[in-house]
Design a protein around this motif. Structure first.
Motif, PDB file in Angstrom:
ATOM      1  N   ASP A  75       0.927   3.453  -3.263  1.00 51.81           N
ATOM      2  CA  ASP A  75       0.040   3.251  -4.525  1.00 51.81           C
ATOM      3  C   ASP A  75      -1.787   4.573  -4.558  1.00 51.81           C
ATOM      4  O   ASP A  75      -2.303   4.189  -3.811  1.00 51.81           O
ATOM      5  N   PHE A  76      -1.893   5.178  -5.536  1.00 52.38           N
ATOM      6  CA  PHE A  76      -2.048   6.191  -5.856  1.00 52.38           C
ATOM      7  C   PHE A  76      -2.649   6.117  -7.038  1.00 52.38           C
ATOM      8  O   PHE A  76      -2.247   6.043  -7.771  1.00 52.38           O
ATOM      9  N   GLY A  77      -3.808   6.644  -7.736  1.00 48.07           N
ATOM     10  CA  GLY A  77      -4.698   6.469  -8.832  1.00 48.07           C
ATOM     11  C   GLY A  77      -4.074   8.032  -8.936  1.00 48.07           C
ATOM     12  O   GLY A  77      -3.283   9.079  -8.317  1.00 48.07           O
ATOM     13  N   GLY A  78      -4.655   8.328 -10.599  1.00 44.98           N
ATOM     14  CA  GLY A  78      -4.466   9.405 -10.630  1.00 44.98           C
ATOM     15  C   GLY A  78      -4.949  10.685 -10.108  1.00 44.98           C
ATOM     16  O   GLY A  78      -5.293  10.287  -9.134  1.00 44.98           O
ATOM     17  N   GLY A 103       1.119  -1.463   0.106  1.00 42.20           N
ATOM     18  CA  GLY A 103       0.321  -0.286  -0.066  1.00 42.20           C
ATOM     19  C   GLY A 103       0.805   1.545   0.222  1.00 42.20           C
ATOM     20  O   GLY A 103       0.508   1.841   0.077  1.00 42.20           O
ATOM     21  N   THR A 112      -5.135  10.776  -6.074  1.00 44.20           N
ATOM     22  CA  THR A 112      -6.432  10.220  -4.844  1.00 44.20           C
ATOM     23  C   THR A 112      -5.400   8.507  -4.530  1.00 44.20           C
ATOM     24  O   THR A 112      -5.040   7.599  -5.677  1.00 44.20           O
ATOM     25  N   PRO A 113      -6.078   8.147  -3.492  1.00 44.89           N
ATOM     26  CA  PRO A 113      -5.814   7.120  -2.823  1.00 44.89           C
ATOM     27  C   PRO A 113      -6.753   5.894  -3.565  1.00 44.89           C
ATOM     28  O   PRO A 113      -7.950   6.005  -4.312  1.00 44.89           O
ATOM     29  N   SER A 114      -5.564   4.703  -3.795  1.00 41.49           N
ATOM     30  CA  SER A 114      -6.291   3.631  -4.494  1.00 41.49           C
ATOM     31  C   SER A 114      -6.969   3.129  -4.233  1.00 41.49           C
ATOM     32  O   SER A 114      -7.741   2.709  -2.220  1.00 41.49           O
ATOM     33  N   PRO A 115      -7.853   2.244  -4.211  1.00 40.17           N
ATOM     34  CA  PRO A 115      -9.345   1.787  -3.418  1.00 40.17           C
ATOM     35  C   PRO A 115      -8.569   0.120  -2.527  1.00 40.17           C
ATOM     36  O   PRO A 115      -9.154   0.361  -1.714  1.00 40.17           O
ATOM     37  N   GLU A 116      -7.947   0.201  -2.816  1.00 43.96           N
ATOM     38  CA  GLU A 116      -6.856  -1.269  -2.101  1.00 43.96           C
ATOM     39  C   GLU A 116      -6.480  -0.409  -1.065  1.00 43.96           C
ATOM     40  O   GLU A 116      -6.730  -0.512   0.333  1.00 43.96           O
ATOM     41  N   LEU A 117      -5.536   1.403  -0.892  1.00 43.85           N
ATOM     42  CA  LEU A 117      -5.579   1.570   0.072  1.00 43.85           C
ATOM     43  C   LEU A 117      -6.794   2.242   0.201  1.00 43.85           C
ATOM     44  O   LEU A 117      -6.533   2.669   2.569  1.00 43.85           O
ATOM     45  N   THR A 118      -7.836   2.499   0.093  1.00 35.27           N
ATOM     46  CA  THR A 118      -8.926   3.554   0.719  1.00 35.27           C
ATOM     47  C   THR A 118      -9.017   1.966   2.171  1.00 35.27           C
ATOM     48  O   THR A 118      -9.980   2.522   3.137  1.00 35.27           O
TER      49      THR A 118
END
Length: 102
Positions: free
Chosen positions: A22-25, A19, A28-34
């Motif tokens: 692990d950030f999306g664009g 984790g 924004t945090p990725s769903p896994e991190l969230t």
């Protein structure tokens, strides 16, 4: 301060912690991190401090490792079975025992 066992293991393995970064664009945090950051829901737990024989601790640690479990879970299951054997009435989620009539 010395790092914890998990921190030493992560540092020594040369791998990033799961984790980490692990950030999306657009930041924004990725769903896994969230999902990992969501508050854990479950029964309320309270600390229980006690001393046990060294032989008991050795057996407990063996079981933790053998079953890939935690001390908390094993002790809770063991105590629940002990209470059931001695017919201790169950408690509600707030820790209150309501005496049951026979």
């Amino acid at each position: 301060r010395r790092p914890t066992g998990a921190a030493r293991a992560a540092a020594g393995s040369g791998k990033r912690a799961s984790g980490a970064g692990d950030f999306g664009g657009a930041g924004t945090p990725s769903p896994e991190l969230t999902a990992k950051l969501e508050p854990r829901k479950g029964p309320t737990k309270v600390p229980l401090n006690t001393r046990v024989l060294a032989s008991t601790e050795a057996r407990l640690n063996w079981l933790v490792n053998d079953r890939q479990s935690t001390v908390t879970n094993i002790v809770d299951v063991a105590l629940q079975e002990f209470f059931d054997r001695y017919r201790v009435p169950p408690a509600d989620h707030d820790g209150r025992i309501t005496e049951q009539e026979s």
